[in-house]
Design a protein around this motif. Structure first.
Motif, short mmCIF file in Angstrom:
data_model
loop_
_atom_site.label_atom_id
_atom_site.label_comp_id
_atom_site.label_asym_id
_atom_site.label_seq_id
_atom_site.Cartn_x
_atom_site.Cartn_y
_atom_site.Cartn_z
N LEU A 118 0.77 -1.27 -0.06
CA LEU A 118 0.03 -0.03 0.00
C LEU A 118 0.77 1.21 0.09
O LEU A 118 0.66 2.22 -0.73
CB LEU A 118 -0.80 0.05 1.11
N MET A 119 1.94 1.21 0.77
CA MET A 119 2.85 2.52 1.02
C MET A 119 3.32 2.59 -0.44
O MET A 119 3.48 3.82 -0.81
CB MET A 119 3.88 2.28 2.04
N LEU A 120 3.83 1.57 -1.38
CA LEU A 120 4.36 1.62 -2.21
C LEU A 120 3.41 2.38 -3.66
O LEU A 120 3.88 2.98 -4.49
CB LEU A 120 4.98 0.47 -2.89
N TYR A 148 1.26 4.83 -2.90
CA TYR A 148 1.40 6.33 -2.58
C TYR A 148 2.72 6.71 -3.14
O TYR A 148 2.97 7.83 -3.64
CB TYR A 148 1.04 6.51 -1.03
N VAL A 149 3.74 5.97 -3.08
CA VAL A 149 5.06 6.26 -3.22
C VAL A 149 5.05 6.48 -5.00
O VAL A 149 5.47 7.53 -5.57
CB VAL A 149 6.29 5.59 -3.12
N ASN A 162 3.13 9.55 -6.05
CA ASN A 162 3.77 10.81 -6.25
C ASN A 162 4.86 10.88 -7.06
O ASN A 162 5.30 11.93 -7.54
CB ASN A 162 4.37 11.12 -4.58
N LEU A 163 5.41 9.84 -7.33
CA LEU A 163 6.44 9.71 -8.68
C LEU A 163 5.84 9.96 -9.81
O LEU A 163 6.65 10.80 -10.36
CB LEU A 163 7.00 8.05 -8.87
N ASN A 191 3.34 11.93 -10.57
CA ASN A 191 3.13 13.47 -10.18
C ASN A 191 4.17 14.38 -10.46
O ASN A 191 4.38 15.34 -10.84
CB ASN A 191 2.41 13.76 -8.76
N TYR A 192 5.37 13.81 -9.63
CA TYR A 192 6.85 14.65 -9.85
C TYR A 192 7.08 14.45 -11.16
O TYR A 192 7.39 15.73 -11.90
CB TYR A 192 7.72 13.71 -9.03
N GLN A 210 4.96 16.63 -13.73
CA GLN A 210 4.70 18.34 -13.27
C GLN A 210 6.29 18.94 -13.37
O GLN A 210 6.47 20.00 -13.30
CB GLN A 210 4.13 18.52 -11.97
N SER A 229 11.15 19.33 -4.62
CA SER A 229 9.84 19.21 -5.32
C SER A 229 8.81 18.84 -4.42
O SER A 229 9.17 17.72 -3.59
CB SER A 229 9.98 18.56 -6.52
N GLU A 280 6.35 16.87 -4.69
CA GLU A 280 5.79 15.52 -5.00
C GLU A 280 6.91 14.52 -4.35
O GLU A 280 6.41 13.66 -3.63
CB GLU A 280 5.54 15.23 -6.49
N LEU A 281 7.95 15.12 -4.43
CA LEU A 281 9.03 13.96 -4.08
C LEU A 281 9.01 14.03 -2.26
O LEU A 281 9.20 13.17 -1.85
CB LEU A 281 10.53 14.71 -4.46
N ASN A 290 6.40 14.70 -0.69
CA ASN A 290 5.24 13.89 -0.30
C ASN A 290 5.31 12.32 -0.20
O ASN A 290 4.67 11.67 0.47
CB ASN A 290 3.96 14.15 -1.51
N MET A 291 6.47 11.82 -0.75
CA MET A 291 6.72 10.27 -0.88
C MET A 291 7.16 10.05 0.40
O MET A 291 7.37 9.00 0.93
CB MET A 291 7.77 9.77 -1.91
N TYR A 312 5.66 7.89 3.35
CA TYR A 312 5.15 6.56 2.98
C TYR A 312 6.58 5.68 2.79
O TYR A 312 6.73 4.60 3.28
CB TYR A 312 4.56 6.72 1.69
N LEU A 313 7.77 6.24 2.30
CA LEU A 313 8.97 5.68 2.56
C LEU A 313 9.35 5.36 3.62
O LEU A 313 10.12 4.38 3.91
CB LEU A 313 10.10 6.50 1.37
N ILE A 350 8.00 2.46 5.38
CA ILE A 350 8.65 1.11 5.02
C ILE A 350 10.22 0.92 5.68
O ILE A 350 10.33 -0.10 5.99
CB ILE A 350 8.72 1.13 3.24
#
Lengths: 372, 308
Positions: free
Chosen positions: A154-156, A158-159, A162-163, A165-166, A169, B266, B268-269, B271-272, B275-276, B279
């Motif tokens: 699940l965490m991955l 969201y990663v 965002n990846l 999106n990054y 943009q 950035s 977005e980075l 925001n990760m 979550y990272l 883990i």
């Protein structure tokens, strides 16, 4: 053992296909009735709603092609999840694996000069590998460190969101995109062909069907498939037999993640032709495919039926949104209700209804003191 | 701005952002201590958030709104309790179904509230006296939500209850060895139901914090994945309310940092990052322990009487 109205609930030796199918159909029926209640609460007549859905999806070609188009990712991911669930790996990360597959393929399509005929095959391959790699991380963490895969997959997700999106943009933002967050369009050779007048990228559909059949054969007919089934049904037996459970689980997770990656490539090359807002790239296919897989009851070929059903549900969501101005989340409501019904009826699969004998019913002491 | 003020500012906001994490994770700690996993956190939080917003919007009473947000979360969690405890269904799948249903239902019902302003919100307060303590005062006791203070108090209370009371022993035993509890004549089913419903209440309040206090508004999916972080905090906190409190502030700080560093990296980075970090933290937790310290023995397994 419980008795009602002259019938006895008896445990079966093995679940029967007909009984399982009946229970599934009843669950779907009840879910549709409950959804009808939701419609009326929302001020829409359920009959009119179901009529609208029916005519909007099944009576003309453009509606039906939308159903098939939604089926493709659900089929690919669903088959992969059936495999994962059968080996007791709760892969909730298909959403992220799809996105990463699409991203990697987009990277190839946008930045790697390739001869035209090779472009699509290599994008598919890279997408598969990227999805598999994304699934490899939680698989390894579970096998080596006993870290719960539900949380990590699940965490991955969201990663991955965002990846994407990054990238759209930032570094990959298209020169022609102006204020919008997406990349330049892919070159023509990276477009998956579609049937005229539709978004139905039939190439991916064929891949998905073949994938389902091949997976069914692997699971049913090969030694590796036998290992997978043992691992899922009785991990202790697998251990006792000295099986290499690490290898089997990793293999299953690579297939599962790779399939989701392929689904991402399909959405990218068949529909959008550019990398864009992750929430538009995947409409929650990764989560819905969990229900697709659950309804297929561990059978990859079953997904050939359950995925189109949910393709229909997705297309119905679109119809509801456009025609009746209902939020698309109605799909989630239905999915949630159905998933609850499916797990609630799960224990019944192991039982059958038989006519009770004429004599006084026999009470076994094993079940009665349950006291509830 | 000097470094000390900067740090105090970050930590102050970390307590604010850590508040929903704290409420949700404390609740789930008790749920899991009783041997049940509830992955429906996002769903329960969203139900709480929408209920809270709707109540505050129509009554103008934010305190009542928060209370009913908790009640709504509790009622919603009953579904999970029934599925997993009474029907003994798969806990993971039931929790996911709760999240899917909660997301869908709130998206559908909340449509009318999208974009509406909320006039009566839960105001932040400063604690007289305590706010003048150097560093700790401006960090923790100035301009914070009452739910932040309450959350910390409840956290300590829950820790004491869990490890220093008979009730705590009972709850932990249900999660470790339900058979033994049953043999003592205690009702395993009832205790598990109570734990799940309590967790639902706490998650509901966490959701209400978002929509009534933190950013008083309703948008579809307003919790944005925070529920999953709360679940990870429970593991990180080794099912101990005190560590769970630490974890909540830590992840709250991560969120704040990701806002503050946006000029340089950035968004977005950034925001990760949380979550990272989940883990990473799970990996470090797994590497740092031998065996399965802290995990309730019967976690995730339904209890069936009379089974050997």
């Amino acid at each position: 053992m419980k008795q009602f109205a002259g019938f006895l609930l008896q445990e079966r030796k093995a679940p029967s296909t007909r009984w399982t199918l009946l229970l599934s159909l009843v669950s779907i029926g009840v879910a549709l009735v409950l959804l009808g209640v939701v419609f009326s609460l929302y001020g829409i007549s359920p009959i009119k709603a179901y009529q609208t859905i029916f005519t909007g999806t099944l009576t003309d070609w453009s509606g039906f092609s939308a159903v098939l188009q939604r089926t493709i990712p659900l089929l690919l991911i669903g088959v992969g999840l059936v495999m994962a669930f059968r080996t007791l790996f709760f892969n909730i990360g298909a959403e992220g694996q799809l996105l990463v597959g699409a991203t990697a393929a987009a990277g190839v399509g946008l930045f790697v000069p390739l001869p035209d005929p090779l472009t699509l095959p290599i994008m598919l391959l890279v997408g598969f590998l990227a999805g598999a790699a994304w699934a490899f991380i939680p698989a390894l963490l579970k096998l080596k460190l006993q870290i719960n895969e539900v949380i990590t997959t699940l965490m991955l997700n969201y990663v991955a969101i965002n990846l994407v999106n990054y990238l759209v943009q930032g570094p990959w933002k298209g020169k022609t995109a102006y204020g919008y967050a997406y990349t330049d369009p892919l070159k023509d050779s990276a477009w998956m062909p579609t049937l005229p007048g539709t978004n139905l990228h039939w190439g991916t559909l064929i891949i998905a069907v073949v994938f389902a059949v091949v997976t069914g054969l692997i699971l049913g007919r090969t030694t590796e498939g036998f290992r997978m089934r043992i691992l899922g049904e009785s991990p202790s037996v697998a251990k006792y037999l000295g099986m290499n459970t690490l290898k089997t689980t990793l293999l299953v997770m690579l297939i599962s993640g790779g399939a989701a990656g392929l689904a991402g490539v399909g959405e990218l090359t068949g529909i959008h032709h550019k990398l864009l807002d992750p929430l538009q790239l995947s409409l929650g296919y990764g989560y819905t495919a969990i229900i697709v897989a659950w309804l297929a009851r561990g059978n990859p070929l079953g997904v050939l039926i359950t995925a189109p059903f949910f393709g229909l549900i997705f297309a119905a969501g679109d119809v509801m949104k456009v025609t009746l101005q209902m939020p698309f989340q109605i799909v989630d409501v239905f999915n949630g209700i159905l998933l609850f019904l499916l797990i609630a009826t799960e224990p019944l699969i192991r039982y059958k209804l038989v006519k009770a004998p004429e004599q006084t019913p026999i009470h076994t002491t094993r079940e009665t003191p349950n006291g509830r | 701005m000097d470094a000390e003020n900067w740090l105090v500012g970050i930590l102050g906001r970390a307590f604010a952002f850590g508040t929903p994490l704290l409420w949700a994770a404390l609740g789930e700690t008790y749920v899991e201590r009783a041997g049940v996993v509830n992955l429906g956190m996002e769903g329960m939080m969203l139900v709480g958030a929408l209920t809270g917003f709707a109540v505050a919007h129509s009554t103008g009473n934010p305190a009542l709104a928060i209370l009913l947000a908790g009640v709504a979360g509790a009622v919603f969690s009953l579904l999970h309790a029934f599925m997993t405890i009474t029907l003994r269904a798969n806990q993971y799948v039931s929790g996911l179904a709760l999240t899917i249903l909660g997301t869908g239902a709130t998206g559908l019902l909340g449509k009318a509230y999208e974009g509406q302003p909320l006039l009566d919100t839960l105001e932040n307060i400063s604690v007289p006296g305590l706010k003048d303590i150097p560093i700790l005062g401006p960090m923790l006791f100035t301009d914070q939500s009452i739910l932040t203070y309450l959350g910390i108090l409840i956290g300590v209370l829950l820790w004491a209850l869990l490890f220093r009371s008979r009730m705590g022993v009972m709850l932990r035993s249900v999660g470790e060895n339900p058979k033994a509890v049953d043999a003592q004549g205690l009702n395993v089913t009832l205790i598990r139901y109570a734990a799940v419903v309590f967790g639902g209440f706490m998650a509901g309040v966490a959701g209400g914090f978002f929509s009534v206090a933190y950013r008083p508004s309703w948008t579809q999916g307003t919790t944005g994945g925070v529920g999953w972080i709360a679940l990870a905090i429970v593991i990180f906190g080794r099912w101990n309310p005190l560590y769970v409190m630490l974890g909540s502030v830590f992840f709250g700080a991560l969120y704040v940092l990701s806002f503050r560093l946006q000029e340089h990296i950035s968004p977005e980075l950034l925001n990760m990052m949380p979550y990272l970090c989940v883990i990473l933290v799970l990996v470090l937790t797994a590497l740092g322990k031998k065996g399965s310290g802290g995990v309730p023995e019967a976690l995730g397994t339904p209890y069936r009487r009379g089974e050997r």
